[in-house]
Each structure stands twice: as structure tokens, then as C-alpha cells.
Design an enzyme around this catalytic site. Structure first.
Site, PDB file in Angstrom:
ATOM      1  N   GLY A 262      46.655  34.942  39.830  1.00 45.02           N
ATOM      2  CA  GLY A 262      47.669  33.894  39.855  1.00 45.02           C
ATOM      3  C   GLY A 262      48.665  34.141  40.953  1.00 45.02           C
ATOM      4  O   GLY A 262      48.490  35.036  41.769  1.00 45.02           O
TER       5      GLY A 262
ATOM      6  N   MET B 168      52.662  34.971  42.327  1.00 44.08           N
ATOM      7  CA  MET B 168      53.760  35.806  41.864  1.00 44.08           C
ATOM      8  C   MET B 168      54.480  35.035  40.760  1.00 44.08           C
ATOM      9  O   MET B 168      54.473  33.817  40.744  1.00 44.08           O
ATOM     10  CB  MET B 168      54.741  36.085  43.002  1.00 44.08           C
ATOM     11  CG  MET B 168      54.118  36.787  44.193  1.00 44.08           C
ATOM     12  SD  MET B 168      55.320  37.126  45.507  1.00 44.08           S
ATOM     13  CE  MET B 168      56.054  38.637  44.913  1.00 44.08           C
ATOM     14  N   ASP B 169      55.097  35.737  39.859  1.00 42.73           N
ATOM     15  CA  ASP B 169      55.953  35.092  38.858  1.00 42.73           C
ATOM     16  C   ASP B 169      55.177  34.244  37.859  1.00 42.73           C
ATOM     17  O   ASP B 169      55.740  33.358  37.236  1.00 42.73           O
ATOM     18  CB  ASP B 169      57.011  34.205  39.554  1.00 42.73           C
ATOM     19  CG  ASP B 169      58.309  34.169  38.766  1.00 42.73           C
ATOM     20  OD1 ASP B 169      58.449  34.961  37.815  1.00 42.73           O
ATOM     21  OD2 ASP B 169      59.177  33.352  39.084  1.00 42.73           O
ATOM     22  N   CYS B 170      53.864  34.478  37.730  1.00 43.70           N
ATOM     23  CA  CYS B 170      53.096  33.634  36.808  1.00 43.70           C
ATOM     24  C   CYS B 170      52.866  34.336  35.483  1.00 43.70           C
ATOM     25  O   CYS B 170      52.164  33.825  34.618  1.00 43.70           O
ATOM     26  CB  CYS B 170      51.760  33.214  37.431  1.00 43.70           C
ATOM     27  SG  CYS B 170      50.506  34.499  37.387  1.00 43.70           S
ATOM     28  N   GLY B 171      53.425  35.516  35.287  1.00 41.91           N
ATOM     29  CA  GLY B 171      53.307  36.168  33.988  1.00 41.91           C
ATOM     30  C   GLY B 171      52.181  37.182  33.890  1.00 41.91           C
ATOM     31  O   GLY B 171      51.791  37.569  32.782  1.00 41.91           O
TER      32      GLY B 171
ATOM     33  N   SER C 132      52.014  40.467  34.711  1.00 43.06           N
ATOM     34  CA  SER C 132      52.387  41.764  34.148  1.00 43.06           C
ATOM     35  C   SER C 132      52.738  41.631  32.668  1.00 43.06           C
ATOM     36  O   SER C 132      52.469  42.531  31.872  1.00 43.06           O
ATOM     37  CB  SER C 132      53.568  42.361  34.918  1.00 43.06           C
ATOM     38  OG  SER C 132      53.190  42.574  36.269  1.00 43.06           O
TER      39      SER C 132
ATOM     40  N   ASP D 280      47.326  46.851  37.186  1.00 46.82           N
ATOM     41  CA  ASP D 280      48.239  45.797  37.625  1.00 46.82           C
ATOM     42  C   ASP D 280      48.421  45.894  39.140  1.00 46.82           C
ATOM     43  O   ASP D 280      48.166  46.941  39.735  1.00 46.82           O
ATOM     44  CB  ASP D 280      49.586  45.929  36.905  1.00 46.82           C
ATOM     45  CG  ASP D 280      50.399  44.639  36.960  1.00 46.82           C
ATOM     46  OD1 ASP D 280      49.798  43.552  37.135  1.00 46.82           O
ATOM     47  OD2 ASP D 280      51.637  44.704  36.819  1.00 46.82           O
ATOM     48  N   GLU D 281      48.843  44.814  39.737  1.00 51.38           N
ATOM     49  CA  GLU D 281      49.032  44.733  41.208  1.00 51.38           C
ATOM     50  C   GLU D 281      47.732  45.102  41.930  1.00 51.38           C
ATOM     51  O   GLU D 281      47.736  45.791  42.957  1.00 51.38           O
ATOM     52  CB  GLU D 281      50.180  45.646  41.662  1.00 51.38           C
ATOM     53  CG  GLU D 281      51.480  45.489  40.885  1.00 51.38           C
ATOM     54  CD  GLU D 281      52.218  44.178  41.169  1.00 51.38           C
ATOM     55  OE1 GLU D 281      51.724  43.383  41.993  1.00 51.38           O
ATOM     56  OE2 GLU D 281      53.264  43.952  40.544  1.00 51.38           O
ATOM     57  N   ALA D 282      46.624  44.605  41.405  1.00 52.72           N
ATOM     58  CA  ALA D 282      45.309  44.976  41.935  1.00 52.72           C
ATOM     59  C   ALA D 282      45.061  44.425  43.327  1.00 52.72           C
ATOM     60  O   ALA D 282      44.155  44.893  44.030  1.00 52.72           O
ATOM     61  CB  ALA D 282      44.213  44.491  40.975  1.00 52.72           C
TER      62      ALA D 282
END
Ligand SMILES: [Zn+2]
Length: 225
Positions: free
Chosen positions: A9, A11-14, A16, A86-88
Site C-alpha cells: 500500500g 505510506m500511511d495506509c495502516g 504497520s 515490516d518496511e519490506a
């Protein structure tokens, strides 16, 4: 069957937040996850969400071999029932291949979370490899909205509030414009903003749209390129 799942998605799409939710649900059932992150906003070795939740994670570095790391954990008596990354988007393509091997050879689910495209609308190499290899891709549609109210589908990088389309692919900043952290390669004025494609193409951020609306001499919309 174990799976490599790519939750993608803007950034800021939830992303994490969902990663933390999956971790919570599985650990509540007595399962033990191995969690990786990279360049998290909360610092090294953390996985945090914008809503304020945070958990410990292994910082994924450039030369880390994920397959070897998981095998080492298992062979030293650790327990690993599933893997969260995360942050893949920041991983190298070879590291995504290692994650696929964790699924296939170790029989573990791997849940990878990442931004699909960078501020120039180009695929991150890690995300590209995930699209190529994942068993399943989930596009997160948590409503991140452009300033115009349309669904935000693209990431814009801003410098002093103005959108830029040149620069290194990875410069850590935040969508709230809070990029005042440490690090020599982290200009303080860099921020990110999610936009709809129309306003990404026109390079109109909330700040420039607002400024244009206040100026009678400036057309509110740049001519499409
Ligand atoms: Zn828009």
C-alpha cells in the site's frame, strides 16, 4: 500451506498497524513470531504504528541473510512459528528470495509489509521482487486520503512543502512532515505526503494547493504534463 504474503500500500495506509495486529492475534494464541523491521520511525529494532503501538523487532540490515538468521534462531533453541517483515520495500531482491525459502524449506508463514512504489511512482526493488514471488498480494485499502478527498494511491516526497521528483530512492522521513531525526543523510526539511494520482501528476500537495487557492494570480491547477 505456508505462504509468503505481501501486504502492500501507500505510506500511511495502516501497514504497520496491521502487522502489529497480526502479531497480537497470533501471540494471543500462543504462537511465537520473529519480527523484522528496517528504518522504523521509532528507531532501530522497533516496529511501530502511527497509532502509538510499538514492539521489539530485529533490525534488517543490508547483508542479513533472512534464511540463515531464522535457521540460526531455530538451531539455537529459539522458537519461530511465523515471520513478520515490516518496511519490506527497503530489502534487497535477494533477501526476498531468502524469505521465500523460509516459507518453502522451513514451512513458516512470512507476512511482508511494504510500500509498493517510491516518490517517483517507481517500484522499490524489494517490492518488485515481492510482487514476483509472493503467494498472495493484499493491497491495503485503509482509507489514506489525498487532500482533495480522493483515495491516496501515490507517495509524494516534499522539500519545504513542495513536491520533488528527483533524489535518492530512500530518504527517511514521515508523512506528518516530521523528519527531524538523527542521521547525516536525513535533511530536516524532507517530508512525505500521500496523494491521488491526479495530484501526484500535477505535483500539488496540500500546501501548494492551499497557496494557489489564496492567490488570485495563479491558476489553481497546473497544466497537466
Ligand atoms: Zn487529490
Amino acid at each position: 500451506m505456508p505462504e509468503l504474503v505481501f501486504f502492500s500500500g501507500t505510506m500511511d495506509c495502516g501497514k504497520s498497524t496491521l502487522a502489529l495486529q497480526i502479531e497480537h492475534n497470533r501471540s494471543a494464541r500462543g504462537l511465537q513470531g520473529l519480527i523484522y523491521s528496517r528504518n522504523d520511525r521509532a528507531g532501530r529494532g522497533k516496529l511501530s504504528s502511527r497509532l502509538g503501538l510499538v514492539t521489539e523487532a530485529v533490525e534488517a540490515v543490508d547483508d542479513m541473510d533472512f534464511y540463515v538468521h531464522v535457521v540460526d534462531r531455530l538451531s539455537s533453541g529459539g522458537r519461530v512459528d511465523y515471520v513478520i517483515v515490516d518496511e519490506a520495500q527497503f530489502l534487497g531482491p535477494g533477501q526476498i528470495d531468502q524469505l521465500a525459502r523460509v516459507v518453502d524449506d522451513l514451512g513458516l508463514d512470512v507476512f511482508a509489509f511494504g510500500i509498493t512504489t517510491d516518490f517517483r511512482t517507481k517500484l522499490f526493488p524489494g517490492s518488485q521482487r515481492l510482487v514476483e514471488l509472493a503467494d498472495r498480494i493484499e493491497v491495503l485499502k485503509v482509507e489514506a486520503l489525498c487532500w482533495c478527498g480522493a483515495r491516496a494511491t501515490h507517495n509524494a516526497r516534499t522539500v519545504d512543502g513542495r513536491m520533488v521528483v528527483e533524489g535518492a530512492q530512500v530518504v527517511v522521513g514521515d508523512v506528518r512532515g516530521d523528519a527531524s531525526g538523527e542521521g547525516p543523510d536525513r535533511p530536516a526539511e524532507v517530508g512525505y505526503e500521500v496523494l491521488c494520482r491526479r495530484h501526484h501528476r500535477r505535483r500539488q500537495t496540500a500546501a501548494t494547493a492551499h497557496a494557489a487557492a489564496l492567490s488570485p494570480d495563479v491558476l489553481p491547477v497546473d497544466a497537466p504534463r
